[in-house]
Design an enzyme around this catalytic site. Structure first.
Site, PDB file in Angstrom:
ATOM      1  N   ASP A   1       0.804  -1.215   0.000  1.00 14.34           N
ATOM      2  CA  ASP A   1       0.000   0.000   0.000  1.00 14.34           C
ATOM      3  C   ASP A   1       0.839   1.268   0.000  1.00 14.34           C
ATOM      4  O   ASP A   1       0.333   2.358  -0.233  1.00 14.34           O
ATOM      5  CB  ASP A   1      -0.862   0.031   1.265  1.00 14.34           C
ATOM      6  CG  ASP A   1      -2.227  -0.570   1.038  1.00 14.34           C
ATOM      7  OD1 ASP A   1      -2.780  -0.375  -0.048  1.00 14.34           O
ATOM      8  OD2 ASP A   1      -2.722  -1.237   1.952  1.00 14.34           O
TER       9      ASP A   1
HETATM   10  C1  BGC Z   1       0.209   1.298   6.192  1.00 14.42           C
HETATM   11  C2  BGC Z   1      -0.146   0.090   5.413  1.00 14.42           C
HETATM   12  C3  BGC Z   1      -1.622   0.009   5.281  1.00 14.42           C
HETATM   13  C4  BGC Z   1      -2.200   1.296   4.707  1.00 14.42           C
HETATM   14  C5  BGC Z   1      -3.700   1.214   4.689  1.00 14.42           C
HETATM   15  C6  BGC Z   1      -0.395   2.535   5.572  1.00 14.42           C
HETATM   16  O1  BGC Z   1      -0.134   3.626   6.345  1.00 14.42           O
HETATM   17  O2  BGC Z   1       1.606   1.418   6.306  1.00 14.42           O
HETATM   18  O3  BGC Z   1       0.348  -1.066   6.044  1.00 14.42           O
HETATM   19  O4  BGC Z   1      -1.975  -1.044   4.443  1.00 14.42           O
HETATM   20  O5  BGC Z   1      -1.784   2.388   5.461  1.00 14.42           O
HETATM   21  O6  BGC Z   1      -4.331   2.342   4.288  1.00 14.42           O
HETATM   22  C1  NOJ Z   2      -1.866  -3.766   5.383  1.00 16.49           C
HETATM   23  C2  NOJ Z   2      -3.017  -3.799   4.442  1.00 16.49           C
HETATM   24  O1  NOJ Z   2      -4.188  -4.183   5.144  1.00 16.49           O
HETATM   25  C3  NOJ Z   2      -2.746  -4.740   3.301  1.00 16.49           C
HETATM   26  O2  NOJ Z   2      -3.811  -4.690   2.383  1.00 16.49           O
HETATM   27  C4  NOJ Z   2      -1.453  -4.390   2.632  1.00 16.49           C
HETATM   28  O3  NOJ Z   2      -1.230  -5.323   1.621  1.00 16.49           O
HETATM   29  C5  NOJ Z   2      -0.307  -4.353   3.608  1.00 16.49           C
HETATM   30  N1  NOJ Z   2      -0.629  -3.490   4.705  1.00 16.49           N
HETATM   31  C6  NOJ Z   2       0.998  -3.893   2.994  1.00 16.49           C
HETATM   32  O4  NOJ Z   2       0.991  -2.570   2.670  1.00 16.49           O
END
Ligand code: BGC
Ligand code: NOJ
Length: 814
Positions: free
Chosen positions: A487
């Site tokens: 993400d």
């Molecule tokens: C986090 C990710 C997460 C995303 C969701 C980010 O700030 O680092 O792990 O999946 O937010 O919106």
């Molecule tokens: C958490 C999110 O829920 C997931 O969708 C994503 O793949 C991982 N973070 C890595 O960014």
């Protein structure tokens, strides 16, 4: 340092010290009514949606931490001394404190000044209520006069509004009290048909419903004025902060034990029958009263608890294993499976790190979660798949999230995460492999929930795949969109504005940045879809998916290979990420994990080379980090990833979700020792001894462990709600133990450590129970199978044709 121990026989983790490094929680409820509960009774409850139907209040990121909960106080009415048997909120020095977190329940208690008290908290199956079953025992040799107080602070339903919109919500609170039951009915006068109720099994010596009356001015939950004084005030809340508090007086002879029950519930009336009498403003309680009465009877409470245990026995009984490794056994048999059910129920909405107001159900997340729970609740998995598919857009793309209450795609975040659609294929395929229920593919499902747009689910899968074919970049690799699995790899968001969302801001045209990870995922989903199509007799279609998958594999070889490992991406300038030519972020886990999981490069040595590079450059003793070297500064063109200090989260943290991709890749290379070694590095049970470093619960996975670049290397964060649960479960069960579901039946293909003499397992699969014994005769992974004594070719167990319900499988590895 350990803060407790595993009681595997009872499927419990027993915490023996209340001040754990962080609150160690458990989940109550598994259908519609849910709660989180910490080891000191902190936490809150909600009905279906942690944001829109919050029943009780909790203050995240508060000091001291974990304040607000299901608090019980005891008061010695002779001395005036009072304490909480769950330690919080009064924090007395207690004797024999323990918190037993079990499957859907927690029992918290202690002894203080000769008075032992334990409370068992649970949500009965099929009910929208939670039970606090308190047992008080007098161990003194004199009689004891004890007042017990139970308290809950109500949330004014919408947790976001409740925490921010005080100009309004200090004026809306309303309650009723009738026959000793407290009813919280804020906004019931207008559009809500629901209310909460709080009842007590014994005649009350008093109640309170106004927070300030209960606590007293400028006091907190550790020292309520009424508890100190020994008498509640029968306050009726109007506006401000409605609460529920009951007081019960107990006279206990020496050695005497008494049980009381407090019940907190949620009820919805049909709107035409809201009031009684109809034109009054009084809640119609006729429909809820039988439920209240049922659970104030201790016999029914005990029955409900037995039913709950049976429920979990059934779920966990679907797969049980006995290996030489205790950490593997307890995670697979108990806690990892249990965590998979939590991610099914909660997605990423409510934990101690997910505030319940932020995120709905993730499209990608929920599809991946299926891998971990489909065998336990196939019917609910089917429902989940259809709900997810209904939020898919006609383009084949998907809303990134949807709200559980409305089941609608979330417009605030929208779509454009270009990996999303492929996870639907992965999820549906997992469902088919488990159940063999091909009818799901014919189920009509709308796009974007638009009535009239229904198409068979199979059409959704086709559009999912075509979505990527329609969005290829300059190298023929998939365009990344807003982000892929990572993400934080936001290659089309060049953000200079503090606070701007990396995920939903896109200020590039998106026609250049490409993802090698999505390419690997597409190779995999293409193979899965081809297998599904050919089982349906759609041979030309199957050929197309196989062909596209192979074509993408060739593109990866040409443009996604960096010489020793797989590249990660190309950015908006066409520059490489995850290459030896980069200054930082030379190698990433995701593309190397997923491409090898998909079988790319198994024959030509690339998979071996890529995973060797991962082993050398990314693996640490606490797990495998996302990338190396960590980004030491903010790179605007790569988005959120470099916003984190080195070693945290996606910037070179150990993302436990993706470690299993490498484990699976290693099994595909036949490396059982290394696969299980990687598995053990992040296995929370195996990390129990280093509790002071790990800090999160030793019974569930955390999303992240700080990487080697962080000062807190080895410290876990974001426990419970993470794709880590499903993927680790899937990796150990299906690839290392090798008990794998396929479209044709159960495959037995273990790639276990060389020093394991074997293992046994029981698996219920498509109505048949398989008793599996694996013995090692040599160091390799080739398997010879006998089924009920008869030798078979290959590794897929043919389903019994004669109606047998029990099958004995013996496998010999050599
Ligand atoms: C986090 C990710 C997460 C995303 C969701 C980010 O700030 O680092 O792990 O999946 O937010 O919106
Ligand atoms: C958490 C999110 O829920 C997931 O969708 C994503 O793949 C991982 N973070 C890595 O960014």
């Amino acid at each position: 340092m350990k803060y407790g121990y595993f009681d595997d026989l009872h499927r419990e983790y027993v915490i023996t010290q209340p001040d754990t490094p962080l609150p160690w929680i458990n989940y109550l409820g598994c259908q519609a009514y849910f709660g989180i509960i910490s080891n000191t009774a902190g936490g809150y409850s909600f009905y279906r949606d942690a944001r829109l139907r919050r029943i009780s209040r909790y203050r995240y990121n508060n000091v001291p931490m974990d304040f607000g909960g299901r608090y019980i106080y005891l008061r010695d009415d002779d001395s005036g001394e009072f304490w909480s048997p769950s330690w919080q909120p009064t924090r007395h020095e207690l004797k024999d404190y323990s918190c037993r977190h079990g499957m859907g329940y927690s029992v918290i208690g202690s002894t203080y000044s000769g008075i032992e008290a334990h409370t068992r908290y649970f949500v009965p199956i099929d009910e929208n209520l939670e039970i606090w079953q308190l047992t008080v025992t007098n161990h003194r040799d004199t009689k004891a006069s004890i007042s017990s107080f139970a308290s809950i602070e109500f949330c004014l339903w919408d947790a976001q509004d409740d925490a921010t919109n005080f100009q309004r919500n200090f004026n809306t609170g309303q309650v009723e009290v009738e026959d000793g039951v407290i009813y919280h009915k804020t906004e019931y006068r207008e559009r809500r048909d629901h209310f909460a109720w709080f009842a007590c099994s014994e005649p009350a010596a008093g109640f309170d419903t106004q927070r300030e009356a209960f606590l007293g001015k400028y006091r907190s939950w550790d020292k309520p004025a009424t508890v100190e004084a020994g008498q509640l005030t029968n306050s009726i809340a109007h506006g401000w902060q409605p609460i529920g508090a009951h007081q019960v007086k107990l006279e206990l002879a020496p050695g005497e034990s008494r049980q009381l029950v407090f019940v907190l519930g949620y009820h919805e009336n049909p709107s035409a029958q809201k009031f009684d009498p109809p034109h009054s403003q009084t809640i119609n309680k006729k429909l809820v009263k039988p439920t209240i009465a049922r659970y104030l009877d201790l016999n029914n409470v005990e029955d409900a608890f037995q039913k709950l245990q049976q429920h979990w026995n059934n779920l966990l009984g679907v797969f049980q294993v006995n290996t030489p490794d205790v950490h593997t056994n307890r995670m697979v048999n108990i806690w990892n499976a249990y965590q998979c059910m939590a991610t099914f129920n909660m997605s990423r909405s409510a934990s101690l790190y997910e505030s319940g107001i932020g995120r709905g159900l993730g499209f990608r997340d929920s599809n991946q979660d299926l891998l971990g729970f489909v065998h336990m609740v196939p019917t609910r998995a089917r429902e989940r798949i259809l709900d997810l598919a209904a939020t898919q857009l006609p383009t084949g793309g998907a809303y990134h999230q949807y709200q559980p209450l409305t089941k609608r795609g979330n417009n605030d975040i929208g779509g454009g995460f270009n990996d999303d659609p492929h996870w639907l294929i992965v999820g549906v395929s997992a469902y088919l492999k488990e159940t063999g229920d091909w009818s799901i593919l014919d189920e009509p499902v709308p796009y974007d929930n638009e009535p009239g747009s229904e198409q068979p689910l199979y059409d959704h899968l086709q559009r999912s795949f075509n979505y990527t074919l329609d969005r290829l970049g300059p190298h023929g690799l998939p365009l990344i969109g807003r982000a892929d699995w990572n993400d934080c790899l936001n290659l089309n968001c060049f953000s200079e504005t503090p606070g701007q969302s990396f995920q939903i801001t896109t200020n590039k045209d998106g026609k250049v940045a490409e993802s090698v990870f999505i390419a690997g995922l597409m190779v995999y989903s293409g193979q899965e879809l081809a297998a599904i199509a050919s089982r349906r007799g759609l041979h030309a279609e199957a050929e197309k998916y196989r062909g596209e998958s192979a074509r993408m594999e060739a593109v990866i070889r040409e443009h996604g290979w960096d010489g020793e490992w797989f590249l990660r991406a190309y950015d908006d300038f066409g520059n490489k990420l995850g290459s030896k030519d980069c200054d930082e972020g030379k190698i990433f886990i995701e593309s190397n994990g997923f491409c090898t999981l998909a079988g790319i490069g198994l024959e030509d040595g690339r998979a071996a080379s890529a995973l060797a590079a991962v082993g050398e450059r990314l693996a640490t003793r606490h797990g495998i980090v996302v990338q190396q070297p960590a980004y030491s500064k903010y790179y605007m063109q790569w988005g959120e990833i470099s916003s984190y200090p080195p070693g945290y989260k996606e910037n070179a943290g150990i993302f436990c979700h993706v470690n299993p991709w490498v484990m699976i890749g290693e099994t595909r290379l036949g490396h059982g020792d290394l696969a299980h070694d990687y598995y053990s590095r992040i296995n929370p049970s195996a990390r129990e001894e280093i509790g002071d470093l790990h800090r999160c619960e030793p019974y569930v996975y955390a999303q992240m462990i700080a990487g080697k670049d962080a000062p807190s290397f080895g410290e876990a964060k974001n426990s419970w709600l993470t794709g880590t649960a499903a993927w680790n479960y899937y990796a150990i069960v299906q690839w290392i133990l090798g008990i794998r579901t396929t479209l044709d039946g159960l495959q037995i293909s273990p790639v276990i450590p060389t020093n394991w003499p074997g293992f046994t397992a029981t698996r219920s699969y498509r109505g048949v129970t398989y008793q599996i014994t694996i013995d090692r005769a040599g160091p390799g992974n080739s398997i010879a199978l006998t089924i009920d004594g008869l030798t078979i070719e290959g590794s897929v167990v043919p389903p019994p044709t004669d109606g047998r319900k029990e099958v004995t499988v013996k496998g010999v590895l050599s």
